[in-house]
Design a protein around this motif. Sequence first.
Motif, PDB file in Angstrom:
ATOM      1  N   ASP A 127       0.829  -1.207   0.000  1.00  0.00           N
ATOM      2  CA  ASP A 127       0.000   0.000   0.000  1.00  0.00           C
ATOM      3  C   ASP A 127       0.864   1.258   0.000  1.00  0.00           C
ATOM      4  O   ASP A 127       0.537   2.263  -0.634  1.00  0.00           O
ATOM      5  N   LEU A 128       1.979   1.196   0.704  1.00  0.00           N
ATOM      6  CA  LEU A 128       2.860   2.360   0.818  1.00  0.00           C
ATOM      7  C   LEU A 128       3.396   2.789  -0.545  1.00  0.00           C
ATOM      8  O   LEU A 128       3.635   3.981  -0.777  1.00  0.00           O
ATOM      9  N   LEU A 129       3.556   1.833  -1.447  1.00  0.00           N
ATOM     10  CA  LEU A 129       4.084   2.139  -2.778  1.00  0.00           C
ATOM     11  C   LEU A 129       3.143   3.040  -3.586  1.00  0.00           C
ATOM     12  O   LEU A 129       3.557   3.621  -4.587  1.00  0.00           O
ATOM     13  N   LYS A 130       1.896   3.158  -3.150  1.00  0.00           N
ATOM     14  CA  LYS A 130       0.946   4.042  -3.840  1.00  0.00           C
ATOM     15  C   LYS A 130       1.277   5.516  -3.620  1.00  0.00           C
ATOM     16  O   LYS A 130       0.822   6.376  -4.371  1.00  0.00           O
ATOM     17  N   ILE A 131       2.056   5.786  -2.578  1.00  0.00           N
ATOM     18  CA  ILE A 131       2.379   7.180  -2.251  1.00  0.00           C
ATOM     19  C   ILE A 131       3.592   7.611  -3.075  1.00  0.00           C
ATOM     20  O   ILE A 131       4.633   6.949  -3.053  1.00  0.00           O
ATOM     21  N   PRO A 132       3.491   8.716  -3.825  1.00  0.00           N
ATOM     22  CA  PRO A 132       4.629   9.171  -4.640  1.00  0.00           C
ATOM     23  C   PRO A 132       5.851   9.492  -3.779  1.00  0.00           C
ATOM     24  O   PRO A 132       5.739   9.838  -2.598  1.00  0.00           O
ATOM     25  N   LEU A 133       7.014   9.369  -4.394  1.00  0.00           N
ATOM     26  CA  LEU A 133       8.258   9.702  -3.706  1.00  0.00           C
ATOM     27  C   LEU A 133       8.345  11.204  -3.457  1.00  0.00           C
ATOM     28  O   LEU A 133       7.856  12.018  -4.242  1.00  0.00           O
ATOM     29  N   THR A 134       8.987  11.557  -2.369  1.00  0.00           N
ATOM     30  CA  THR A 134       9.371  12.941  -2.106  1.00  0.00           C
ATOM     31  C   THR A 134      10.808  13.113  -2.574  1.00  0.00           C
ATOM     32  O   THR A 134      11.662  12.257  -2.291  1.00  0.00           O
ATOM     33  N   THR A 135      11.081  14.192  -3.288  1.00  0.00           N
ATOM     34  CA  THR A 135      12.404  14.386  -3.878  1.00  0.00           C
ATOM     35  C   THR A 135      13.124  15.584  -3.259  1.00  0.00           C
ATOM     36  O   THR A 135      12.522  16.418  -2.574  1.00  0.00           O
ATOM     37  N   LYS A 136      14.412  15.668  -3.537  1.00  0.00           N
ATOM     38  CA  LYS A 136      15.191  16.826  -3.095  1.00  0.00           C
ATOM     39  C   LYS A 136      14.647  18.104  -3.728  1.00  0.00           C
ATOM     40  O   LYS A 136      14.676  19.175  -3.106  1.00  0.00           O
ATOM     41  N   GLU A 192      17.967   2.285  -5.129  1.00  0.00           N
ATOM     42  CA  GLU A 192      18.000   3.585  -4.464  1.00  0.00           C
ATOM     43  C   GLU A 192      17.352   3.492  -3.082  1.00  0.00           C
ATOM     44  O   GLU A 192      16.264   2.935  -2.937  1.00  0.00           O
ATOM     45  N   LEU A 193      18.008   4.042  -2.098  1.00  0.00           N
ATOM     46  CA  LEU A 193      17.464   4.054  -0.747  1.00  0.00           C
ATOM     47  C   LEU A 193      16.376   5.113  -0.633  1.00  0.00           C
ATOM     48  O   LEU A 193      16.572   6.277  -0.976  1.00  0.00           O
ATOM     49  N   VAL A 194      15.215   4.696  -0.136  1.00  0.00           N
ATOM     50  CA  VAL A 194      14.077   5.579   0.122  1.00  0.00           C
ATOM     51  C   VAL A 194      13.765   5.470   1.610  1.00  0.00           C
ATOM     52  O   VAL A 194      13.687   4.366   2.159  1.00  0.00           O
ATOM     53  N   VAL A 195      13.586   6.611   2.277  1.00  0.00           N
ATOM     54  CA  VAL A 195      13.387   6.576   3.727  1.00  0.00           C
ATOM     55  C   VAL A 195      12.143   7.353   4.141  1.00  0.00           C
ATOM     56  O   VAL A 195      11.748   8.322   3.494  1.00  0.00           O
ATOM     57  N   THR A 196      11.540   6.893   5.222  1.00  0.00           N
ATOM     58  CA  THR A 196      10.480   7.626   5.906  1.00  0.00           C
ATOM     59  C   THR A 196      10.936   7.828   7.345  1.00  0.00           C
ATOM     60  O   THR A 196      11.201   6.855   8.058  1.00  0.00           O
ATOM     61  N   THR A 197      11.077   9.080   7.746  1.00  0.00           N
ATOM     62  CA  THR A 197      11.539   9.354   9.106  1.00  0.00           C
ATOM     63  C   THR A 197      10.395   9.135  10.091  1.00  0.00           C
ATOM     64  O   THR A 197       9.256   9.525   9.842  1.00  0.00           O
ATOM     65  N   LEU A 198      10.697   8.504  11.213  1.00  0.00           N
ATOM     66  CA  LEU A 198       9.705   8.203  12.240  1.00  0.00           C
ATOM     67  C   LEU A 198       9.998   9.028  13.490  1.00  0.00           C
ATOM     68  O   LEU A 198      11.156   9.245  13.838  1.00  0.00           O
ATOM     69  N   LYS A 199       8.951   9.503  14.125  1.00  0.00           N
ATOM     70  CA  LYS A 199       9.044  10.273  15.371  1.00  0.00           C
ATOM     71  C   LYS A 199       9.715  11.629  15.178  1.00  0.00           C
ATOM     72  O   LYS A 199      10.182  12.233  16.154  1.00  0.00           O
ATOM     73  N   VAL A 200       9.786  12.114  13.941  1.00  0.00           N
ATOM     74  CA  VAL A 200      10.251  13.478  13.682  1.00  0.00           C
ATOM     75  C   VAL A 200       9.041  14.404  13.715  1.00  0.00           C
ATOM     76  O   VAL A 200       7.996  14.091  13.137  1.00  0.00           O
ATOM     77  N   GLU A 201       9.157  15.548  14.370  1.00  0.00           N
ATOM     78  CA  GLU A 201       8.023  16.460  14.514  1.00  0.00           C
ATOM     79  C   GLU A 201       8.106  17.682  13.602  1.00  0.00           C
ATOM     80  O   GLU A 201       7.099  18.110  13.046  1.00  0.00           O
ATOM     81  N   THR A 202       9.286  18.264  13.423  1.00  0.00           N
ATOM     82  CA  THR A 202       9.366  19.552  12.739  1.00  0.00           C
ATOM     83  C   THR A 202       9.276  19.420  11.225  1.00  0.00           C
ATOM     84  O   THR A 202       8.454  20.084  10.581  1.00  0.00           O
ATOM     85  N   MET A 203      10.110  18.568  10.624  1.00  0.00           N
ATOM     86  CA  MET A 203      10.095  18.393   9.167  1.00  0.00           C
ATOM     87  C   MET A 203      10.208  16.912   8.813  1.00  0.00           C
ATOM     88  O   MET A 203      11.201  16.473   8.228  1.00  0.00           O
ATOM     89  N   PRO A 204       9.198  16.119   9.163  1.00  0.00           N
ATOM     90  CA  PRO A 204       9.226  14.694   8.815  1.00  0.00           C
ATOM     91  C   PRO A 204       9.096  14.494   7.308  1.00  0.00           C
ATOM     92  O   PRO A 204       8.459  15.286   6.610  1.00  0.00           O
ATOM     93  N   LEU A 205       9.702  13.416   6.823  1.00  0.00           N
ATOM     94  CA  LEU A 205       9.671  13.101   5.399  1.00  0.00           C
ATOM     95  C   LEU A 205       9.070  11.728   5.172  1.00  0.00           C
ATOM     96  O   LEU A 205       9.340  10.782   5.921  1.00  0.00           O
ATOM     97  N   LEU A 206       8.278  11.614   4.115  1.00  0.00           N
ATOM     98  CA  LEU A 206       7.600  10.369   3.756  1.00  0.00           C
ATOM     99  C   LEU A 206       8.102   9.893   2.409  1.00  0.00           C
ATOM    100  O   LEU A 206       8.042  10.629   1.425  1.00  0.00           O
ATOM    101  N   ARG A 207       8.646   8.690   2.360  1.00  0.00           N
ATOM    102  CA  ARG A 207       9.165   8.083   1.128  1.00  0.00           C
ATOM    103  C   ARG A 207      10.098   9.069   0.403  1.00  0.00           C
ATOM    104  O   ARG A 207       9.961   9.348  -0.785  1.00  0.00           O
ATOM    105  N   PHE A 208      11.090   9.526   1.143  1.00  0.00           N
ATOM    106  CA  PHE A 208      12.066  10.459   0.594  1.00  0.00           C
ATOM    107  C   PHE A 208      13.132   9.699  -0.188  1.00  0.00           C
ATOM    108  O   PHE A 208      13.777   8.793   0.336  1.00  0.00           O
ATOM    109  N   ALA A 209      13.296  10.066  -1.457  1.00  0.00           N
ATOM    110  CA  ALA A 209      14.283   9.418  -2.331  1.00  0.00           C
ATOM    111  C   ALA A 209      15.644  10.050  -2.071  1.00  0.00           C
ATOM    112  O   ALA A 209      15.895  11.192  -2.443  1.00  0.00           O
ATOM    113  N   THR A 210      16.528   9.312  -1.416  1.00  0.00           N
ATOM    114  CA  THR A 210      17.832   9.857  -1.033  1.00  0.00           C
ATOM    115  C   THR A 210      18.753  10.062  -2.220  1.00  0.00           C
ATOM    116  O   THR A 210      19.676  10.871  -2.166  1.00  0.00           O
ATOM    117  N   GLY A 211      18.528   9.281  -3.298  1.00  0.00           N
ATOM    118  CA  GLY A 211      19.447   9.317  -4.424  1.00  0.00           C
ATOM    119  C   GLY A 211      20.655   8.421  -4.233  1.00  0.00           C
ATOM    120  O   GLY A 211      21.456   8.237  -5.154  1.00  0.00           O
TER     121      GLY A 211
END
Length: 426
Positions: free
Chosen positions: A53-62, A281-300
């Motif tokens: 299901d998570l794959l349905k969410i588009p990547l976040t890019t730099k 390519e490594l893709v990350v979702t930060t957990l327990k971040v409050e100020t600027m959390p990222l979802l499916r961030f493409a690190t490159g």
Amino acid sequence: MSSIQTEPVEKIGRIQWVALQNQLLYLQKNSKFYQKLFKDNHIDVSEIKTSADLLKIPLTTKEDLQKCNEDFLCVPTDEIIDHVTTSGTLGNPVNFALNEADLERLAENERQSFEMIGMLKGDNVQITTTLDRRFIAGMAYFLGLRKLGAGIIRTGSGLPHLQWDSIERFKPNYLIAVPSFLLKMIEYAEANQIDYKNSSVKAAVCIGEPLRDIHNNLNALGKKITELWDIELFSTYASTEMATSFTECVLHTGNHIKPELIYTEVIDELGGPVKVGEIGELVVTTLKVETMPLLRFATGDMVSYTNEICKCGRNTVRLSPVLGRRKQHIKYKGTSLYPQHIIDVLMENKLVSNFIIIVEKDEMGMDLLTVKVDASVSKQDLLLLKQHFQTSLQVIPKIDLLSDSDINDLKHPVGSRKPVIFLDRR
């Protein structure tokens, strides 16, 4: 906050997935960027129940972070305590901010990392990386060591004399350093009759440059350091965007993820998951971040992973060293390369003392790979270097001779916080 890394795999998965779902709900409530992303793509986060299901969410890019930076903020600006920027290796630096909870999370991340390599309360640790210049890593190390209870020597970057004076004064067991700077420290010690081989330092936590190859063996840089100085080297991998680091344990078999702090994927060019051991390519979702959390961030960053249980007792996924950035992929004379492949050949054979790698497009639009090396290299060594390239990579890059000072000018562009040994001009 306690680590779950030694829990059974199934329990780790359940805890991590709950943290991920909580982060999705948090983003839906607080992030302008992700609220729009979910709306535009008809995504109901309550229906994201599996990794598929998570794959349905588009990547976040730099590029998203650069264009919509303020829309990623999820807390009022008066809660922000620390402002940092990314290194800007592949473009303009990106702003990031942290509140009190994020700084506490950052400290816990590093505390776990230091414990993973065997560091204890009471150890003395010398931080040879900058704590200023908007750099998140130096702050993270300081907070993590403080949380661990270690003694901290904040020398900052450069200044070999200060480094050795501090080692003599405070007797650190560990250094935190960029690997190539360790070579400069050795060079300074040898030039100034410092008995570095009998110093208090027993290990170094290394950042910013790969120390190991895809098989987790020391690469040429790592071998060069340990041949000169018999200390243990620990690899790490981190970025400002992730606000998390991946660290080796004492067995040196890959960088352990921290599943309660980050969710990782390794994907292929089509966006699907790669198999164990394959590069993606490594893709990350930060957990327990409050100020600027990222979802499916493409690190490159291009890595592989293993999910085999580590003999250290941690039941977590481990990542390989980074081979290069996705955008740094080079197709040269029909051969696929990443910068680290070229660096390994140059470092392993010790035929050149200084170099920089440049890739650009030729008149036909094909990748043109050039290695500029110190003009003092002999004709015989130049011939040997070409042979090594042919043997190791099956191709020989164009090799130009350049003065040492001109190479250093290219390696230290204005505003860069670290040396650049790969220039992509495509």
